[in-house]
Design a protein around this motif. Structure first.
Motif, PDB file in Angstrom:
ATOM      1  N   GLU A 186      47.512  43.938  29.648  1.00 46.13           N
ATOM      2  CA  GLU A 186      46.233  44.557  29.746  1.00 46.13           C
ATOM      3  C   GLU A 186      45.238  44.136  28.814  1.00 46.13           C
ATOM      4  O   GLU A 186      43.823  43.968  29.472  1.00 46.13           O
ATOM      5  CB  GLU A 186      46.337  45.974  29.004  1.00 46.13           C
ATOM      6  CG  GLU A 186      46.998  47.026  29.982  1.00 46.13           C
ATOM      7  CD  GLU A 186      46.790  48.349  29.619  1.00 46.13           C
ATOM      8  OE1 GLU A 186      47.511  48.639  28.282  1.00 46.13           O
ATOM      9  OE2 GLU A 186      46.572  49.171  30.193  1.00 46.13           O
TER      10      GLU A 186
ATOM     11  N   GLN B 270      47.364  49.431  38.066  1.00 45.76           N
ATOM     12  CA  GLN B 270      46.181  50.105  37.505  1.00 45.76           C
ATOM     13  C   GLN B 270      45.095  48.924  36.884  1.00 45.76           C
ATOM     14  O   GLN B 270      44.371  49.341  36.165  1.00 45.76           O
ATOM     15  CB  GLN B 270      46.483  50.923  36.128  1.00 45.76           C
ATOM     16  CG  GLN B 270      47.197  52.272  36.920  1.00 45.76           C
ATOM     17  CD  GLN B 270      47.897  53.135  35.872  1.00 45.76           C
ATOM     18  OE1 GLN B 270      47.603  52.758  34.601  1.00 45.76           O
ATOM     19  NE2 GLN B 270      48.786  53.941  36.209  1.00 45.76           N
ATOM     20  N   LEU B 271      45.809  47.570  36.765  1.00 46.22           N
ATOM     21  CA  LEU B 271      44.792  46.689  36.136  1.00 46.22           C
ATOM     22  C   LEU B 271      43.534  46.565  36.938  1.00 46.22           C
ATOM     23  O   LEU B 271      43.462  46.515  38.110  1.00 46.22           O
ATOM     24  CB  LEU B 271      45.859  45.292  36.117  1.00 46.22           C
ATOM     25  CG  LEU B 271      47.132  45.334  35.354  1.00 46.22           C
ATOM     26  CD1 LEU B 271      47.923  44.090  35.835  1.00 46.22           C
ATOM     27  CD2 LEU B 271      46.607  45.526  34.160  1.00 46.22           C
ATOM     28  N   THR B 272      42.563  46.141  36.181  1.00 48.37           N
ATOM     29  CA  THR B 272      41.378  45.878  36.787  1.00 48.37           C
ATOM     30  C   THR B 272      40.819  44.511  36.766  1.00 48.37           C
ATOM     31  O   THR B 272      39.601  44.362  37.349  1.00 48.37           O
ATOM     32  CB  THR B 272      40.303  46.797  36.039  1.00 48.37           C
ATOM     33  OG1 THR B 272      40.442  46.443  34.480  1.00 48.37           O
ATOM     34  CG2 THR B 272      40.476  48.213  36.156  1.00 48.37           C
ATOM     35  N   GLN B 273      41.518  43.604  35.884  1.00 51.49           N
ATOM     36  CA  GLN B 273      41.105  42.164  35.995  1.00 51.49           C
ATOM     37  C   GLN B 273      41.847  41.510  37.004  1.00 51.49           C
ATOM     38  O   GLN B 273      42.729  42.018  37.995  1.00 51.49           O
ATOM     39  CB  GLN B 273      41.515  41.493  34.750  1.00 51.49           C
ATOM     40  CG  GLN B 273      43.003  41.570  34.123  1.00 51.49           C
ATOM     41  CD  GLN B 273      43.040  42.944  33.521  1.00 51.49           C
ATOM     42  OE1 GLN B 273      43.325  43.931  34.103  1.00 51.49           O
ATOM     43  NE2 GLN B 273      43.716  43.089  32.242  1.00 51.49           N
TER      44      GLN B 273
ATOM     45  N   ASP C 201      40.308  44.091  46.483  1.00 48.62           N
ATOM     46  CA  ASP C 201      39.551  44.288  45.319  1.00 48.62           C
ATOM     47  C   ASP C 201      39.937  43.273  44.191  1.00 48.62           C
ATOM     48  O   ASP C 201      39.969  42.019  44.592  1.00 48.62           O
ATOM     49  CB  ASP C 201      39.645  45.810  44.411  1.00 48.62           C
ATOM     50  CG  ASP C 201      39.510  46.839  45.549  1.00 48.62           C
ATOM     51  OD1 ASP C 201      38.596  46.656  46.273  1.00 48.62           O
ATOM     52  OD2 ASP C 201      40.265  48.076  45.387  1.00 48.62           O
ATOM     53  N   ASN C 202      40.429  43.491  43.015  1.00 49.93           N
ATOM     54  CA  ASN C 202      40.777  42.411  42.067  1.00 49.93           C
ATOM     55  C   ASN C 202      42.364  42.110  42.264  1.00 49.93           C
ATOM     56  O   ASN C 202      42.767  41.172  41.414  1.00 49.93           O
ATOM     57  CB  ASN C 202      40.813  43.217  40.650  1.00 49.93           C
ATOM     58  CG  ASN C 202      41.434  44.283  40.494  1.00 49.93           C
ATOM     59  OD1 ASN C 202      41.672  45.148  41.272  1.00 49.93           O
ATOM     60  ND2 ASN C 202      42.448  44.427  39.307  1.00 49.93           N
TER      61      ASN C 202
END
Lengths: 251, 193
Positions: free
Chosen positions: B37, B68-71, B167-168
């Motif tokens: 994370e 759920q990761l955003t990077q 997305d990412n």
């Protein structure tokens, strides 16, 4: 489009290349990594390291070599020679080999193929088959072709596929070292028989031999050693000619 | 920058680590949720069989974390396939990031597909500086069909997704770490996103 692969093979003993390799411009022609990188730059699609070390001590040198090669080489390479167990394979893969090639150990204990395919995935398991014709029938041979078995090439090829081999590296002992061309007819039959890629080995002498092994032998890849080591064939020229013959290659 | 390669016991992660080192990037191997994370870039590798690999992800709880990761996350080979909705291989429910089901290649072809295949129709900055119809090295028996999220195509019997993006989340079917200079370029592009 998927291209046909050209694969130089390096014989390794005690961490060094053997077979009097004659390369100008290489400071140390016995250095497998320098040679591997040179082949990669010249357009080799993959490399095979065949370890012919006799002792365990020499074999541990191989692991270091594999690791050092993996840090520097940006194309896939396969390591073969003397691999007997799941532990042997694990050690080589952990150190960066992309695939391993097993031969005699698989003939002696075919379940090894299943075990390796289950643990590591078929994609990294190449089964090498050495065979020659005995009274008109292709029979599997062991120990570099010295020890004949009663096993039919065709039955064994089908069996290794069913057990989970990802590729077959087929060497015709009748053609190996002759420079008279690959075992085209046997390869065509083998390629029709199995549904996994087949790497042709044994007999490469001219560019035409490669053209034929793809066109008529229907092979997915071709492996050779001395024609590349002695610069009788330059990989780039070979690929240019294959392309002219409408054989898909990476150029 | 902190780059983490997800280490869940499936795959030849050493090759990826070495490829990043050649580019001058350090990466750590980890299965630890908090470490993953905290990373700027995450690589999700994978070789082997889909259901086995998915079980390993579940055993560590990573199957909940990854979606759920955003990077930026890059799935490679089986990693990409596990990011899809479902795989025919072992009847496996995937991470459901990419809206596509993974199928097996037709048995009239040699399976696995092994070797260098051309990649084309780029639709992402991931392929910046990579010429159209570049060769990349692949080894796989299953494929993701062409869908909305496809950002590069390849062909083996039929056209399939060589790369996906949502997305990412990025995924490549081929092995950039073993695809010579242009594979290295793709990794560099990812690390510089």
């Amino acid at each position: 489009m998927l291209t046909k692969r050209i694969i130089p093979c390096l014989d390794i003993k005690n961490g060094r290349t053997v077979k009097g390799i004659n390369f100008k411009g290489l400071r140390d022609a016995g250095d497998p990594i320098a040679l591997a990188k040179l082949y990669a730059e010249q357009g080799a699609d993959e490399l095979v390291f065949l370890d012919i070390s006799a002792t365990e001590e020499q074999r541990s040198t191989l692991v270091h070599l594999v690791r050092e090669t993996a840090t520097q080489l940006d194309i896939p390479f396969t390591v073969g020679g003397g691999i007997k167990s799941v532990e042997d394979v694990e050690l080589l893969l952990k150190n960066g080999a992309d695939k391993v090639s097993i031969n005699s150990a698989a003939v002696k204990r075919p379940e090894l193929i299943n075990e390796l395919a289950t643990k590591f995935g078929s994609q990294c398991i190449v089964v090498a088959i050495d065979a020659k014709q005995v009274e008109g029938d292709w029979k599997v041979h062991l120990v570099g072709g010295k020890v004949p078995t009663e096993i039919s090439l065709w039955d064994w090829a089908k069996e290794v596929e069913n057990r989970g081999a990802g590729e077959i590296l087929f060497t015709s002992m009748d053609h190996d070292g002759t420079k008279n061309g690959f075992a085209q007819e046997a390869l065509a039959k083998l390629n029709a028989l199995v549904n996994i890629p087949v790497i042709a080995s044994g007999g490469a002498g001219t560019i035409d031999h490669f053209t034929h092994v793809f066109k008529y032998g229907l092979s997915d890849a071709a492996l050779a050693a001395s024609v590349f080591h002695f610069k009788e064939i330059e990989i780039i020229e070979l690929k240019q000619e294959l392309k002219r013959q409408d054989i898909p290659v990476r150029l | 920058m902190k780059t983490t390669i997800i280490d869940y016991g499936a795959g030849n992660i050493q090759s990826i680590l070495f490829a990043l080192e050649r580019l001058g990037y350090e990466a750590t191997l980890s299965a630890d949720a908090s470490e993953i994370e905290r990373s700027d870039k995450i690589i999700f590798p994978g070789v082997g069989e889909a259901s086995t690999a998915m079980e390993k992800l579940k055993a560590t709880g990573l199957h909940n974390l990854i979606p759920q990761l955003t990077q930026p996350v890059l799935g490679i080979c089986l990693g990409m396939q596990l990011m899809c909705r479902y795989s025919e291989e072992g009847n496996t429910q995937g991470l459901n990031i990419f809206d596509v089901d993974v199928c097996k290649f037709s048995s009239i072809l040699k399976v696995p597909q092994v070797g260098w295949n051309t990649v084309y129709d780029y639709k992402s900055e991931l392929f910046q500086g990579i010429s159209e119809k570049e060769y990349m090295y692949s080894v796989h028996s299953y494929y993701a069909p062409i869908v909305e999220e496809t950002i590069a195509c390849s062909q083996y019997g039929i056209p399939y997704s060589a790369a996906l993006q949502k997305d990412n989340f990025y995924g490549v079917q081929f092995h950039p770490e073993k695809s010579s200079k242009m594979g290295a370029r793709l990794l560099k592009n990812f690390l510089e996103l």
